[in-house]
Design a protein around this motif. Sequence first.
Motif, PDB file in Angstrom:
ATOM      1  N   ASP A   1       0.791  -1.309   0.189  1.00 37.16           N
ATOM      2  CA  ASP A   1      -0.141  -0.049  -0.014  1.00 37.16           C
ATOM      3  C   ASP A   1       1.042   1.416   0.123  1.00 37.16           C
ATOM      4  N   ASP A   2       2.019   1.255   0.751  1.00 35.20           N
ATOM      5  CA  ASP A   2       2.939   2.377   1.021  1.00 35.20           C
ATOM      6  C   ASP A   2       3.407   2.659  -0.680  1.00 35.20           C
ATOM      7  N   LEU A   3       3.748   1.520  -1.310  1.00 34.89           N
ATOM      8  CA  LEU A   3       4.300   1.765  -2.489  1.00 34.89           C
ATOM      9  C   LEU A   3       3.212   2.317  -3.776  1.00 34.89           C
ATOM     10  N   ASP A   4       1.907   2.595  -3.179  1.00 32.16           N
ATOM     11  CA  ASP A   4       0.815   2.892  -4.038  1.00 32.16           C
ATOM     12  C   ASP A   4       0.046   1.756  -4.836  1.00 32.16           C
ATOM     13  N   TYR A   5       0.420   0.682  -4.398  1.00 31.89           N
ATOM     14  CA  TYR A   5      -0.155  -0.807  -4.948  1.00 31.89           C
ATOM     15  C   TYR A   5      -1.883  -0.508  -4.683  1.00 31.89           C
ATOM     16  N   ASP A   6      -2.418  -0.703  -5.471  1.00 30.79           N
ATOM     17  CA  ASP A   6      -4.082  -0.935  -4.975  1.00 30.79           C
ATOM     18  C   ASP A   6      -4.026  -2.576  -4.421  1.00 30.79           C
ATOM     19  N   VAL A   7      -4.200  -2.497  -3.027  1.00 38.25           N
ATOM     20  CA  VAL A   7      -4.077  -3.798  -2.369  1.00 38.25           C
ATOM     21  C   VAL A   7      -5.449  -4.468  -2.504  1.00 38.25           C
ATOM     22  N   LYS A   8      -6.561  -3.826  -2.632  1.00 39.23           N
ATOM     23  CA  LYS A   8      -7.806  -4.275  -2.935  1.00 39.23           C
ATOM     24  C   LYS A   8      -7.468  -5.046  -4.442  1.00 39.23           C
ATOM     25  N   GLU A   9      -7.018  -4.643  -5.221  1.00 35.21           N
ATOM     26  CA  GLU A   9      -6.755  -5.296  -6.585  1.00 35.21           C
ATOM     27  C   GLU A   9      -5.793  -6.410  -6.366  1.00 35.21           C
ATOM     28  N   ILE A  10      -4.655  -6.387  -5.687  1.00 30.57           N
ATOM     29  CA  ILE A  10      -4.161  -7.348  -5.466  1.00 30.57           C
ATOM     30  C   ILE A  10      -4.665  -8.523  -4.425  1.00 30.57           C
ATOM     31  N   GLU A  11      -5.436  -8.112  -3.705  1.00 28.37           N
ATOM     32  CA  GLU A  11      -6.254  -9.230  -3.038  1.00 28.37           C
ATOM     33  C   GLU A  11      -7.121  -9.973  -4.055  1.00 28.37           C
ATOM     34  N   ARG A  12      -7.815  -9.160  -4.986  1.00 25.63           N
ATOM     35  CA  ARG A  12      -8.883  -9.715  -5.894  1.00 25.63           C
ATOM     36  C   ARG A  12      -8.158 -10.427  -6.906  1.00 25.63           C
ATOM     37  N   ARG A  13      -6.941 -10.219  -7.368  1.00 20.62           N
ATOM     38  CA  ARG A  13      -6.278 -10.685  -8.508  1.00 20.62           C
ATOM     39  C   ARG A  13      -5.932 -12.186  -7.895  1.00 20.62           C
ATOM     40  N   LEU A  14      -5.188 -12.300  -6.759  1.00 17.77           N
ATOM     41  CA  LEU A  14      -4.803 -13.574  -6.068  1.00 17.77           C
ATOM     42  C   LEU A  14      -5.923 -14.694  -5.860  1.00 17.77           C
ATOM     43  N   LYS A  15      -7.066 -14.028  -5.314  1.00 13.60           N
ATOM     44  CA  LYS A  15      -8.132 -14.823  -5.026  1.00 13.60           C
ATOM     45  C   LYS A  15      -8.651 -15.423  -6.441  1.00 13.60           C
ATOM     46  N   GLN A  16      -8.685 -14.369  -7.362  1.00 14.87           N
ATOM     47  CA  GLN A  16      -9.162 -14.949  -8.906  1.00 14.87           C
ATOM     48  C   GLN A  16      -8.357 -16.153  -9.189  1.00 14.87           C
ATOM     49  N   ASN A  17      -6.848 -15.695  -9.261  1.00 10.13           N
ATOM     50  CA  ASN A  17      -6.088 -16.874  -9.640  1.00 10.13           C
ATOM     51  C   ASN A  17      -6.227 -18.178  -9.144  1.00 10.13           C
ATOM     52  N   ILE A  18      -6.691 -18.047  -7.923  1.00 11.34           N
ATOM     53  CA  ILE A  18      -6.651 -19.578  -6.995  1.00 11.34           C
ATOM     54  C   ILE A  18      -7.961 -20.185  -7.456  1.00 11.34           C
ATOM     55  N   GLU A  19      -9.218 -19.239  -7.583  1.00  7.14           N
ATOM     56  CA  GLU A  19     -10.191 -19.792  -7.998  1.00  7.14           C
ATOM     57  C   GLU A  19     -10.355 -20.349  -9.430  1.00  7.14           C
ATOM     58  N   ASP A  20      -9.666 -19.696 -10.107  1.00 11.52           N
ATOM     59  CA  ASP A  20      -9.616 -20.001 -11.810  1.00 11.52           C
ATOM     60  C   ASP A  20      -8.467 -21.374 -11.834  1.00 11.52           C
ATOM     61  N   SER A  21      -7.717 -21.451 -10.754  1.00 11.59           N
ATOM     62  CA  SER A  21      -6.904 -22.717 -11.137  1.00 11.59           C
ATOM     63  C   SER A  21      -7.316 -24.050 -11.231  1.00 11.59           C
TER      64      SER A  21
END
Length: 613
Positions: free
Chosen positions: A560-580
């Motif tokens: 978050d400090d690096l200005d990543y959108d952490v919600k997007e990170i969480e979404r992406r990781l979750k999606q990757n697991i669900e799609d695997s």
Amino acid sequence: MDYGIKIWGGYDFIIEDGKVVINEGNRPAIIDIVKDVREQGFKGPVLFRFPHILKKHVNSLFNKFNKYIKEYEYSGKFSSVFPLKVNQYPNFVKYLMEKTKGKNYGLEAGSKPELIIAMSYVNEKCSIVVNGFKDKEMISLGFISAKMGQNITLTIEGLNELETIVEVAKEMGPPYPNIGLRIKLHSSGIGIWAKSGGINSKFGLTSVELIEALRILKEEGLIDYLTMIHFHIGSQISEISPVKKALREAGNIYAELYKMGAKNLKKIDIGGGLAVEYSQHKTLHSINYTLDEYASDVVFLLKMIANNKGVPEPDIFIEAGRYVAASHAVLVVPVLELFSQEYNEQKLCLKEHNPPLIEELYELYNTINEKNAVEFLHDSLDHMESLLTLFDLGYIDLIDRNNTEVLVHLIIRKSIELLKNKNLSELKDIQNMIQERYLLNFSIFQSLPDYWGLGQQFPVMPLDKLDISPTRSASLWDITCDSDGEIAFDADRPLFLHDVDLKKEDYFLGFFLVGAYQETLGMEHNLFTHPTEFVITFDEEGNYKIDDIIEAQNILDVLDDLDYDVKEIERRLKQNIEDSDLIPDDEKKDVIGNLYLVLSENCYLKTIAGSKN
Ligand code: PLP
């Protein structure tokens, strides 16, 4: 082996029953506090703050200066500010202010956020000094502080700042802040942090500019607000002579400005620079004076100059940062691994027929004793050279190479054990030659940036086992993926540590005197953040208590400090697991759960196979 604690420890820390203890209250061992916080679930490196040490150091500043003020019948007063750049962390500033209530001990700021900290936390009536380059907005903040009734001085670094002060004074009206002039001295400091002084330094006014400043102040009716002159010749001034030279120069400038009409000029701010003894070795002392000598010289010289020139003896003002802050913080790091420990007898894979040199190594290992240890050790190192060459030429295989490495390490360990009680210079040579590499759960870039950037040494020692002779010459490796993250063994200032089996016991190292500059300069290389910090205070019975905890940031906060959108990170990781297709559907929930667990942890290593850390 006391790791030089009497040289650098200032009796803040002492050794009792083989452990480093805090010389306060019931003298708790640091290792016991470490165990306490680890039982509460805090793993990885930890930083302990000891506010009583801050109090002790500020008190000794005031006591020493007041002692010489009395002794020399000096009519000026002593006061001080803490320069925030040395440590701006909230648990530092808040406790520093709490522990120094009742003294004229304020804060120095060099930027707008530091000024906001100073305006929010300074004790009533204590000074705020603003150094560094200032824009109109920062100067206006100074006027707001004056209007709050605070005792603030804006130190002018260049004539343009004075022009802005005149402009803001007209816009905002009284009350005005006090004005200080930073002078550019010919005298400069000494050592790696000496660039702040000297005629080519970045800061301050030359004689020509000082005279011009005086003219402007008179012309604009602001001369009565000129109360202070300031100089700073650098940090960690290791010798007293540059300080004395600077004082003579500054003292005379003060007297001249006073005589030229600056009748409210009554303070000399002599900056920081008071040095800290970082050395662990008698022969490598870093300072050639004591606080007593420093205080005595300052008072005596200023008295002499003021009396010779027939001007009032000025109040003395000091901005010592390192001296006040360095010893209040201790960084404790768990040892994760001793690299040679992977070499044990179980790792030997001797064949029915081994190359002759390996047979010889095996024989050396089995027959080594106190008398032949040095000779056998030399032989084994020669054999290793030859065997490694044979491997490169294709004459022996990987199993033989494995046996070579294991046998040589076993011989090294056995010979050190056999010789440890003999003070042989040979043993020293061996130790210089064959070091153990200790992997430590911390980042040098984050926690000891001055070691990385400037080679500044910090005292380091194990927190217990101090009644057992350490036998291994040590190189320290941090967990960053950077070969600069190493404190290599140095024969001129050797570090010896214990040969511990981390499967059976924990082993912790303390880095001391890390309370000045290290936290603020530390960088998140590899995204290792400021470690979890604990404020340790003492109750009336002398028992320690943990007063405040600030946990190291968790992984998502760092991103978050690096200005990543952490919600997007969480979404992406979750999606990757669900799609695997590789994770069975009924396991996906658990995998997501595990992932979230890791995301909520800090960045340091937590569970290591074969180690308790
Ligand atoms: N004052 C000024 C203006 C500084 O630039 C510094 C740091 O270099 C200090 C005080 C603090 O110096 P030290 O920490 O060496 O006492």
